[in-house]
Design a protein around this motif. Structure first.
Motif, mmCIF file in Angstrom:
data_model
loop_
_atom_site.group_PDB
_atom_site.id
_atom_site.type_symbol
_atom_site.label_atom_id
_atom_site.label_comp_id
_atom_site.label_asym_id
_atom_site.label_seq_id
_atom_site.Cartn_x
_atom_site.Cartn_y
_atom_site.Cartn_z
ATOM 1 N N ALA A 1 0.845 -1.196 0.000
ATOM 2 C CA ALA A 1 0.000 0.000 0.000
ATOM 3 C C ALA A 1 0.876 1.240 0.000
ATOM 4 N N LYS A 2 0.525 2.172 -0.847
ATOM 5 C CA LYS A 2 1.238 3.449 -0.841
ATOM 6 C C LYS A 2 0.919 4.195 0.446
ATOM 7 N N LEU A 3 1.882 4.917 0.941
ATOM 8 C CA LEU A 3 1.667 5.634 2.196
ATOM 9 C C LEU A 3 0.914 6.945 1.983
ATOM 10 N N GLY A 4 0.962 7.449 0.773
ATOM 11 C CA GLY A 4 0.293 8.716 0.501
ATOM 12 C C GLY A 4 0.947 9.894 1.180
ATOM 13 N N ALA A 5 2.281 9.866 1.229
ATOM 14 C CA ALA A 5 3.007 10.941 1.899
ATOM 15 C C ALA A 5 2.790 12.273 1.178
ATOM 16 N N VAL A 6 2.627 13.297 1.965
ATOM 17 C CA VAL A 6 2.403 14.631 1.424
ATOM 18 C C VAL A 6 3.717 15.167 0.856
ATOM 19 N N LYS A 7 3.666 15.680 -0.375
ATOM 20 C CA LYS A 7 4.872 16.247 -0.985
ATOM 21 C C LYS A 7 5.285 17.513 -0.241
ATOM 22 N N THR A 8 6.577 17.684 -0.083
ATOM 23 C CA THR A 8 7.079 18.904 0.551
ATOM 24 C C THR A 8 8.182 19.478 -0.317
ATOM 25 N N GLY A 9 8.683 20.591 0.087
ATOM 26 C CA GLY A 9 9.746 21.224 -0.688
ATOM 27 C C GLY A 9 11.130 20.667 -0.403
ATOM 28 N N TYR A 10 11.222 19.795 0.594
ATOM 29 C CA TYR A 10 12.546 19.330 0.998
ATOM 30 C C TYR A 10 13.224 18.491 -0.084
ATOM 31 N N GLY A 11 14.365 18.948 -0.527
ATOM 32 C CA GLY A 11 15.198 18.155 -1.429
ATOM 33 C C GLY A 11 14.678 18.046 -2.844
ATOM 34 N N GLN A 12 13.869 18.995 -3.283
ATOM 35 C CA GLN A 12 13.348 18.924 -4.648
ATOM 36 C C GLN A 12 14.465 19.069 -5.684
ATOM 37 N N LEU B 1 1.339 6.842 15.316
ATOM 38 C CA LEU B 1 1.125 7.505 14.019
ATOM 39 C C LEU B 1 -0.175 8.300 13.991
ATOM 40 N N ASP B 2 -1.053 8.043 14.957
ATOM 41 C CA ASP B 2 -2.351 8.703 14.961
ATOM 42 C C ASP B 2 -2.188 10.223 15.048
ATOM 43 N N GLY B 3 -2.734 10.909 14.088
ATOM 44 C CA GLY B 3 -2.666 12.364 14.068
ATOM 45 C C GLY B 3 -1.413 12.925 13.419
ATOM 46 N N MET B 4 -0.499 12.069 13.009
ATOM 47 C CA MET B 4 0.738 12.552 12.389
ATOM 48 C C MET B 4 0.534 12.752 10.885
ATOM 49 N N THR B 5 1.189 13.770 10.345
ATOM 50 C CA THR B 5 1.179 13.957 8.897
ATOM 51 C C THR B 5 2.416 13.296 8.326
ATOM 52 N N ILE B 6 2.196 12.312 7.458
ATOM 53 C CA ILE B 6 3.338 11.661 6.807
ATOM 54 C C ILE B 6 3.730 12.507 5.601
ATOM 55 N N GLU B 7 4.979 12.977 5.620
ATOM 56 C CA GLU B 7 5.465 13.837 4.545
ATOM 57 C C GLU B 7 6.588 13.147 3.792
ATOM 58 N N GLU B 8 6.745 13.532 2.532
ATOM 59 C CA GLU B 8 7.926 13.092 1.799
ATOM 60 C C GLU B 8 9.058 14.073 2.084
ATOM 61 N N ARG B 9 10.199 13.537 2.505
ATOM 62 C CA ARG B 9 11.377 14.370 2.745
ATOM 63 C C ARG B 9 12.539 13.765 1.970
ATOM 64 N N ILE B 10 12.985 14.454 0.962
ATOM 65 C CA ILE B 10 14.143 13.975 0.203
ATOM 66 C C ILE B 10 15.385 14.579 0.849
ATOM 67 N N TYR B 11 16.169 13.705 1.471
ATOM 68 C CA TYR B 11 17.334 14.149 2.242
ATOM 69 C C TYR B 11 18.617 13.528 1.711
ATOM 70 N N ARG B 12 19.681 14.276 1.851
ATOM 71 C CA ARG B 12 21.012 13.681 1.674
ATOM 72 C C ARG B 12 21.270 12.755 2.850
ATOM 73 N N PHE B 13 21.951 11.646 2.574
ATOM 74 C CA PHE B 13 22.311 10.693 3.624
ATOM 75 C C PHE B 13 23.805 10.456 3.508
ATOM 76 N N ARG B 14 24.541 10.817 4.567
ATOM 77 C CA ARG B 14 26.011 10.713 4.510
ATOM 78 C C ARG B 14 26.466 9.743 5.590
ATOM 79 N N CYS B 15 27.058 8.629 5.152
ATOM 80 C CA CYS B 15 27.573 7.635 6.112
ATOM 81 C C CYS B 15 28.930 8.090 6.630
ATOM 82 N N VAL B 16 29.230 7.731 7.858
ATOM 83 C CA VAL B 16 30.539 8.055 8.444
ATOM 84 C C VAL B 16 31.669 7.394 7.658
#
Lengths: 267, 202
Positions: free
Chosen positions: A2-13, A71-86
């Motif tokens: 099932a798709k989560l239906g995350a809300v699009k955001t401006g992060y990492g566009q 999760l109740d009441g939380m807004t699931i958002e899409e966040r495109i982030y850089r991920f940097r491993c040590v």
């Protein structure tokens, strides 16, 4: 799935995310083995239905929360982030999740609380890695309260709008994009609000190499390798290294959290 | 004739040249895999680690030749030069992958060699292998004389120890695998220590 239906955001566009295959086949999750392919290979038997998270310490409403309750009441958002491993490799990940601040506000943080501490599940027989003393299990991580409350800090439940695969820390993991990846603890079963700086697994294992803060910083080398540059996963054999950005590119948002701190000392 | 003698007789018919051919092809095989997606999403690290590990495994085989002969009588000495030179070839490729595909930046390479102990140790092992590899031929044995040649080639012991330590030092956390390699290397070296001569009790 099932798709989560995350809300699009401006992060990492402006960022180009790594492929699903990159993100789900190359993981550090030592509970399932120390090889990068081990988590994808060995984590299928972890059952994440009926997952509960113990919330305790300096909170108004401690208790064992089911995932649905959290999760109740939380807004699931899409966040495109850089991920940097040590380890000096990096990816770009389209997470789905909600702000940790929302969770903390929901359970009510008492004024004495100064840090948040997290624990990963330990499931002997399912996680073959925990039979070996690679680290002092359970895996533990922590944040200062202001870091935890920062809007960039999220609890992820998915990626590419799909539920998180086990190897990526299902069903619930932390993502702190300006810190090295090991701070973003996976498969969380406990969240504690505490007054003292909590113990963290890599710091316990090797304090000289892994500090509490572990902010991405090209100017402060790991004792065994330079952190000035990184290898972006997915570029193939002949990809050029790229420069590592201060606070992994989130300097404008988070640098003020560390005003007046010596970042070489507080590595 | 003992079993060991029979095996040795059979082994005399086996040529050493296929070892060179197979050894030369190993890095080509990894390069092919890396270019076609067979090494996963991080082919540079996969290639670097695979070449280093194959080299360490081969070095262990080289070190096992003498103890194997001492214990069982089976002698692989005829193949040792080929195995040793292939080891050097794999280590050279391991180093080349690190230099060209991984670190890439010249100033950072120097900084790493000088500042990072596990890389310093790895480089030292490589440098010590060079004179051994160069003199892995009959002409060198004649020119140096068997005694000096043998002493020079005992540098292999140091290379194996340093190689195993290099592996132990580069992993994160407490990991068993590199310690197993180090244990095997140390055991094979310990078997070479002079044994106390048994004396008849009067």
């Amino acid at each position: 799935l099932a798709k989560l239906g995350a809300v699009k955001t401006g992060y990492g566009q402006d960022l180009e995310p790594n492929s699903w295959a990159d993100i789900t086949s190359y993981n550090n999750f030592y509970e399932f083995g120390t090889g990068k392919e081990d988590p994808a290979r060995n984590s299928a038997d972890m059952v994440t239905d009926f997952w509960t998270v113990k919330v305790d310490g300096l909170v108004d409403a401690p208790g064992d929360y089911t995932l649905a309750q959290l999760l109740d009441g939380m807004t699931i958002e899409e966040r495109i982030y850089r991920f940097r491993c040590v380890e000096a490799w990096s990816m770009v990940v389209p997470w789905a999740g909600f702000e940790l601040a929302d969770l903390l506000n929901k359970v009510g943080v008492k004024p004495e609380a100064k840090y948040v501490s997290f624990e990963t599940a330990v499931i002997p027989g399912v996680m073959e890695g925990v039979s070996y003393p690679v680290l002092d299990w359970p895996y533990r991580e922590g944040l200062r309260l202001d870091e935890a409350m920062h809007p960039l800090t999220i609890m992820a439940t998915g990626l590419y709008d799909e539920p998180l695969p086990n190897q990526n820390g299902a069903p619930l993991r932390l993502v702190v994009p300006w810190k090295y990846g090991f701070k973003s603890i996976k498969s969380i079963v406990r969240i504690s609000l505490v007054e003292e700086m909590p113990e963290t697994s890599w710091n316990l294992s090797n304090a000289r190499e892994y500090g509490f803060f572990s902010n991405v910083n090209p100017l402060v080398d790991h004792p065994r390798w330079s952190q000035a540059t990184e290898r972006r996963i997915g570029g193939g054999l002949f990809a050029r290294r790229q420069e590592t950005l201060m606070f992994n590119g989130y300097e404008a948002e988070v640098a003020s959290l560390y005003d007046g701190m010596d970042l070489a000392e507080n590595y | 004739m003992t079993t060991a003698q029979r095996i040795n007789l059979q082994l005399k018919r086996v040529p050493a040249w296929p070892i060179y051919v197979a050894g030369a092809l190993v890095p080509c095989w990894y390069l092919y895999l890396g270019l076609t997606g067979g090494l996963g999403v991080d082919p540079v690290k996969a290639m670097e680690h695979a070449l280093g590990e194959r080299a360490l495994q081969l070095l262990i085989v080289v070190l096992a030749v003498t103890p194997l002969r001492d214990v069982t009588g089976v002698s692989l000495v005829r193949f040792r030069r080929a195995l040793g030179l292939v080891t050097f070839w794999l280590v050279s490729c391991h180093l080349a992958v690190w230099l060209v595909l991984d670190v890439q930046i010249l100033s950072q390479i120097w900084a790493d060699i000088l500042k990072r102990p596990y890389i310093t140790i790895g480089m030292l092992a490589f440098v010590l292998m060079i004179p051994v590899a160069i003199t892995s031929n009959n002409l060198s044995i004649r020119k140096l004389g068997p005694k000096r040649w043998k002493r020079l080639h005992q540098l292999t012991y140091a290379c194996a120890g340093l190689g195993a330590i290099h592996f132990v030092m580069l992993v994160k956390g407490f990991q068993i695998e590199p310690l197993v390699y180090l244990g095997i290397v140390l055991a094979l070296l310990a078997m070479r220590l002079p044994r106390p001569v048994k004396r008849a009790v009067a």
